[in-house]
Design an enzyme around this catalytic site. Structure first.
Site, PDB file in Angstrom:
ATOM      1  N   LYS A 133      -9.815  -1.534   6.824  1.00  0.00           N
ATOM      2  CA  LYS A 133     -10.162  -2.948   6.671  1.00  0.00           C
ATOM      3  C   LYS A 133     -10.991  -3.440   7.855  1.00  0.00           C
ATOM      4  O   LYS A 133     -10.714  -3.074   9.007  1.00  0.00           O
ATOM      5  CB  LYS A 133      -8.877  -3.787   6.579  1.00  0.00           C
ATOM      6  CG  LYS A 133      -9.156  -5.237   6.168  1.00  0.00           C
ATOM      7  CD  LYS A 133      -8.241  -6.242   6.809  1.00  0.00           C
ATOM      8  CE  LYS A 133      -6.843  -6.327   6.371  1.00  0.00           C
ATOM      9  NZ  LYS A 133      -6.623  -7.088   5.146  1.00  0.00           N
TER      10      LYS A 133
ATOM     11  N   TRP B 117       0.847  -1.212   0.000  1.00  0.00           N
ATOM     12  CA  TRP B 117       0.000   0.000   0.000  1.00  0.00           C
ATOM     13  C   TRP B 117       0.874   1.251   0.000  1.00  0.00           C
ATOM     14  O   TRP B 117       0.562   2.252  -0.635  1.00  0.00           O
ATOM     15  CB  TRP B 117      -0.931   0.018   1.227  1.00  0.00           C
ATOM     16  CG  TRP B 117      -2.147  -0.852   1.096  1.00  0.00           C
ATOM     17  CD1 TRP B 117      -2.273  -1.971   0.341  1.00  0.00           C
ATOM     18  CD2 TRP B 117      -3.419  -0.656   1.751  1.00  0.00           C
ATOM     19  NE1 TRP B 117      -3.538  -2.486   0.489  1.00  0.00           N
ATOM     20  CE2 TRP B 117      -4.251  -1.720   1.341  1.00  0.00           C
ATOM     21  CE3 TRP B 117      -3.911   0.291   2.643  1.00  0.00           C
ATOM     22  CZ2 TRP B 117      -5.569  -1.846   1.784  1.00  0.00           C
ATOM     23  CZ3 TRP B 117      -5.226   0.170   3.097  1.00  0.00           C
ATOM     24  CH2 TRP B 117      -6.039  -0.884   2.661  1.00  0.00           C
TER      25      TRP B 117
ATOM     26  N   ASP C   7       3.873   0.406  11.490  1.00  0.00           N
ATOM     27  CA  ASP C   7       3.607  -1.008  11.758  1.00  0.00           C
ATOM     28  C   ASP C   7       4.372  -1.419  13.009  1.00  0.00           C
ATOM     29  O   ASP C   7       5.407  -0.840  13.330  1.00  0.00           O
ATOM     30  CB  ASP C   7       4.028  -1.897  10.572  1.00  0.00           C
ATOM     31  CG  ASP C   7       3.245  -3.210  10.534  1.00  0.00           C
ATOM     32  OD1 ASP C   7       2.359  -3.363   9.665  1.00  0.00           O
ATOM     33  OD2 ASP C   7       3.496  -4.086  11.396  1.00  0.00           O
TER      34      ASP C   7
HETATM   35  C1  LIG Z   1      -2.457  -7.300   6.086  1.00  0.00           C
HETATM   36  S1  LIG Z   1      -0.962  -6.671   6.739  1.00  0.00           S
HETATM   37  C2  LIG Z   1      -0.797  -5.150   5.868  1.00  0.00           C
HETATM   38  C3  LIG Z   1      -0.358  -5.318   4.428  1.00  0.00           C
HETATM   39  C4  LIG Z   1      -0.031  -3.969   3.773  1.00  0.00           C
HETATM   40  N1  LIG Z   1      -1.232  -3.159   3.569  1.00  0.00           N
HETATM   41  C5  LIG Z   1       0.641  -4.119   2.438  1.00  0.00           C
HETATM   42  O1  LIG Z   1       0.058  -3.761   1.410  1.00  0.00           O
HETATM   43  O2  LIG Z   1       1.792  -4.567   2.390  1.00  0.00           O
HETATM   44  C6  LIG Z   1      -1.478  -6.132   8.350  1.00  0.00           C
HETATM   45  C7  LIG Z   1      -0.393  -5.497   9.188  1.00  0.00           C
HETATM   46  O3  LIG Z   1      -0.975  -5.019  10.424  1.00  0.00           O
HETATM   47  C8  LIG Z   1       0.090  -4.999  11.378  1.00  0.00           C
HETATM   48  N2  LIG Z   1      -0.398  -4.854  12.760  1.00  0.00           N
HETATM   49  C9  LIG Z   1      -1.185  -5.711  13.452  1.00  0.00           C
HETATM   50  N3  LIG Z   1      -1.381  -5.260  14.708  1.00  0.00           N
HETATM   51  C10 LIG Z   1      -0.705  -4.083  14.813  1.00  0.00           C
HETATM   52  C11 LIG Z   1      -0.539  -3.129  15.864  1.00  0.00           C
HETATM   53  N4  LIG Z   1      -1.096  -3.307  17.069  1.00  0.00           N
HETATM   54  N5  LIG Z   1       0.198  -2.028  15.622  1.00  0.00           N
HETATM   55  C12 LIG Z   1       0.789  -1.831  14.403  1.00  0.00           C
HETATM   56  N6  LIG Z   1       0.664  -2.706  13.373  1.00  0.00           N
HETATM   57  C13 LIG Z   1      -0.067  -3.818  13.571  1.00  0.00           C
HETATM   58  C14 LIG Z   1       0.762  -6.333  11.130  1.00  0.00           C
HETATM   59  O4  LIG Z   1       2.076  -6.331  11.678  1.00  0.00           O
HETATM   60  C15 LIG Z   1       0.724  -6.456   9.611  1.00  0.00           C
HETATM   61  O5  LIG Z   1       1.941  -6.046   9.036  1.00  0.00           O
END
Ligand SMILES: C[S@@+](CC[C@H](N)C(=O)[O-])C[C@H]1O[C@@H](n2cnc3c(N)ncnc32)[C@H](O)[C@@H]1O
Length: 213
Positions: free
Chosen positions: A157, A57, A75
């Protein structure tokens, strides 16, 4: 990873396209399709991407805002640098209290768009995964309320399930227009759906400093 899973992935057109074009995730196409349809990110804008790792993204957002814009990716996991002057990265838990202040400081002002692809590590117990994901989406909305500029947009999302409707209704109150969408690149079998909010109603300076007479 099973052989069937790997075979399916190799056949997936967005996975293949992402590899050819050098995008870090096939998810890049979900954002690209949404931007093309709804124009939620424009050249020169300031964008924050919550849950940005590995960075698909971020790559799409950076191409869209161009050299005059700025994209901030956050992240809890390390994001490999994109080596672009218009991209900043923060390794932070979105639940940390100072996230909104850090965003404003890094962007040098309010954001035009808040993106959230936040998702927990999936444990396979559907109700737990759903509850944890919707909680992350609610945190994304809370952050958006604090950092969005007037008329700003969000793309958040959500995992389908019993908590989805309440969050959608709460979020809709903050925007002039809103809807749920599922980009073509989102796998039909995936329980994800996206909340799109257009035209944030509150003024950033009022929400942060209170009304000015
Ligand atoms: C589906 S992936 C995102 C993919 C990204 N949109 C891409 O296009 O590459 C979801 C992300 O949410 C992050 N995430 C989950 N819980 C989190 C938190 N409490 N704080 C920050 N990031 C978090 C995960 O580490 C993961 O990398």
């Amino acid at each position: 990873m099973t052989g069937t899973w790997l075979a399916k992935r190799r056949k997936d057109q967005y996975y293949r396209l992402a590899r050819i074009r050098g995008y870090r995730s096939r998810s890049a196409y979900k954002l690209q399709q949404t931007i093309r349809t709804y124009g939620i990110v424009k050249p020169g804008q300031k964008v924050v991407d919550l849950g940005a790792q590995p960075g698909g993204w971020l790559q799409i957002a950076r191409e869209t805002v161009g050299p005059e814009g700025l994209v901030l990716g956050i992240d809890i996991k390390e994001i490999q640098p994109l080596h672009s002057p218009n991209v900043k990265l923060l390794k932070m838990d979105v639940y940390a209290e100072d996230v909104p202040d850090r965003i404003i400081a890094e962007l040098g002002g309010p954001a035009n768009t808040v993106l959230s692809d936040l998702a927990p590590s999936i444990i396979g117990a559907w109700d737990v995964d759903h509850a944890r994901q919707v909680d992350l989406a609610r945190r994304a909305l809370e952050i958006a309320e604090k950092v969005l500029d007037h008329h700003g947009n969000v793309l958040i999302k959500l995992f389908e399930g019993p908590e989805r409707k309440k969050l959608q209704d709460d979020a809709a109150l903050f925007f002039e227009r809103s809807r749920l969408l599922k980009p073509k690149a989102s796998r039909p079998e995936a329980s994800e759906i996206y909340f799109l909010g257009l035209g944030f109603k509150a003024r950033w300076h009022q929400s942060r400093m209170g009304p000015t007479g």
